[in-house]
Design a protein around this motif. Sequence first.
Motif, short mmCIF file in Angstrom:
data_model
loop_
_atom_site.label_atom_id
_atom_site.label_comp_id
_atom_site.label_asym_id
_atom_site.label_seq_id
_atom_site.Cartn_x
_atom_site.Cartn_y
_atom_site.Cartn_z
N GLY A 143 49.34 15.54 40.10
CA GLY A 143 48.55 16.02 41.22
C GLY A 143 47.33 15.19 41.55
O GLY A 143 46.72 14.58 40.67
N THR A 144 46.97 15.19 42.82
CA THR A 144 45.71 14.59 43.27
C THR A 144 44.65 15.68 43.26
O THR A 144 44.84 16.73 43.84
N SER A 145 43.54 15.39 42.64
CA SER A 145 42.53 16.45 42.50
C SER A 145 41.12 15.88 42.56
O SER A 145 40.47 15.74 41.54
N ILE A 146 40.65 15.55 43.74
CA ILE A 146 41.27 15.79 45.03
C ILE A 146 41.20 14.52 45.89
O ILE A 146 40.44 13.61 45.57
N ILE A 147 42.00 14.51 46.97
CA ILE A 147 41.83 13.46 47.95
C ILE A 147 41.21 14.06 49.20
O ILE A 147 41.49 15.19 49.58
N SER A 148 40.37 13.26 49.85
CA SER A 148 39.59 13.75 50.99
C SER A 148 40.41 13.73 52.27
O SER A 148 41.12 12.76 52.57
N ILE A 149 40.27 14.77 53.07
CA ILE A 149 40.97 14.86 54.35
C ILE A 149 40.32 13.97 55.41
O ILE A 149 40.80 13.89 56.54
N TYR A 150 39.22 13.31 55.06
CA TYR A 150 38.59 12.36 55.96
C TYR A 150 38.95 10.91 55.62
O TYR A 150 38.77 10.01 56.43
N GLY A 199 28.82 8.12 54.40
CA GLY A 199 28.27 6.92 53.78
C GLY A 199 29.31 5.89 53.41
O GLY A 199 29.04 4.68 53.48
N TRP A 200 30.51 6.32 53.03
CA TRP A 200 31.51 5.38 52.53
C TRP A 200 32.68 5.18 53.48
O TRP A 200 33.31 4.13 53.46
N HIS A 201 32.99 6.21 54.27
CA HIS A 201 34.14 6.10 55.16
C HIS A 201 33.75 5.97 56.63
O HIS A 201 34.62 5.76 57.48
N GLY A 202 32.46 6.12 56.92
CA GLY A 202 31.99 5.90 58.29
C GLY A 202 32.46 6.91 59.30
O GLY A 202 32.58 6.61 60.49
N MET A 203 32.75 8.14 58.84
CA MET A 203 33.20 9.20 59.74
C MET A 203 32.19 10.32 59.77
O MET A 203 31.39 10.49 58.86
N LYS A 204 32.22 11.10 60.83
CA LYS A 204 31.35 12.26 60.94
C LYS A 204 31.90 13.40 60.09
O LYS A 204 33.08 13.75 60.22
N PHE A 205 31.06 13.96 59.24
CA PHE A 205 31.48 15.11 58.44
C PHE A 205 31.21 16.37 59.25
O PHE A 205 30.13 16.94 59.22
N GLU A 206 32.21 16.78 60.00
CA GLU A 206 32.02 17.94 60.87
C GLU A 206 33.25 18.84 60.84
O GLU A 206 34.37 18.38 60.66
N ARG A 207 33.01 20.13 60.96
CA ARG A 207 34.04 21.17 61.04
C ARG A 207 35.14 20.99 59.99
O ARG A 207 36.33 20.90 60.32
#
Length: 326
Positions: free
Chosen positions: A62-69, A105-113
């Motif tokens: 299992g992956t614990s955890i991988i980010s949905i971003y 900071g690392w993936h350059g995406m907005k952490f929203e919703r």
Amino acid sequence: MTAEKIGYSLGPLLSMCEVLACAKMADTQENVDSLWIPESWGRESFATLGAMSQATRRVRLGTSIISIYARTPATVAMAATTLDMLSGNRTIIGLGASSAAIVEGWHGMKFERPVDRMREYVQCLKSMVSGEKVNYDGTFFKVRNFKILHQPQRKQIPIFMAAINKRMLALASELADGVLLYLRPIDELKKTVAELKCSTKGRDFEVASSFICAVSNKDPDKARERAAKTLAFYVSVGKYYSKFLSEHGFKNEVQQIIAEYDKGGGQAAARLVSDRMLRSLAICGSSEECRKSLAQFTSAGVTLPIIQLNPVGDSESSFRELLSTF
């Protein structure tokens, strides 16, 4: 008393060679259900699990955890079905929202919703790993005619969702095959598990919880110190965990740990982890103490305890001691 079913998390404190050696050892133990690889800024989960699939024959991976971003649903669908091919259908997909610091900071995406994004992510991913053609028109994901090239070996791969707050817990109980919990005080854990079991009544749903663990019969105090250091780290750098623990009985400890971590680092902060805090959140000390702690958490309703290895001395020897303990 040994656990009927248990998982182990093999994290960044181990080298790649140690991860594979520990995986081989765990695969020989009948009560070991699964092995889990965390991901943040170290090893990539699916590549690591792919290597582990060739060193094991039985345990789930299992992956614990991988980010949905960090990945699109299509990328995870390809990774998970590939791991299924390599492992003989032993994949578990563990998903989480991660944190603003990592996502921005690392993936350059907005952490929203994050909850709304998770809903769409799981809906897309379920369809993709089934092998069907997928068209999806969501707010976050728009997919046209995706169909995985190699027909998946099974129609469904289990998806577990990491959750801290009530909205994500509710979504997990609605859409996922299991939930991944972490750093929940024992009294709060009992309440949360009861609510999850009520909301998922009548369907197969795994309540998995990962626990910081360090065991040493030779030096139980050293094991407690090792566990306290890991706990202090998560309290200090994990905004959501520190907030959650502050709201559930550990406000003073959290404030003191963070202040000391900023001044003197992890070792100094670890000394401010109270015995009460350690007992409520971690599994550590001698084998007997660890078995008692595990029994406490499973009696709270956790169906799959996941032991996070924190080596006391040599990693492989520490893991052998964990396996013999549980």
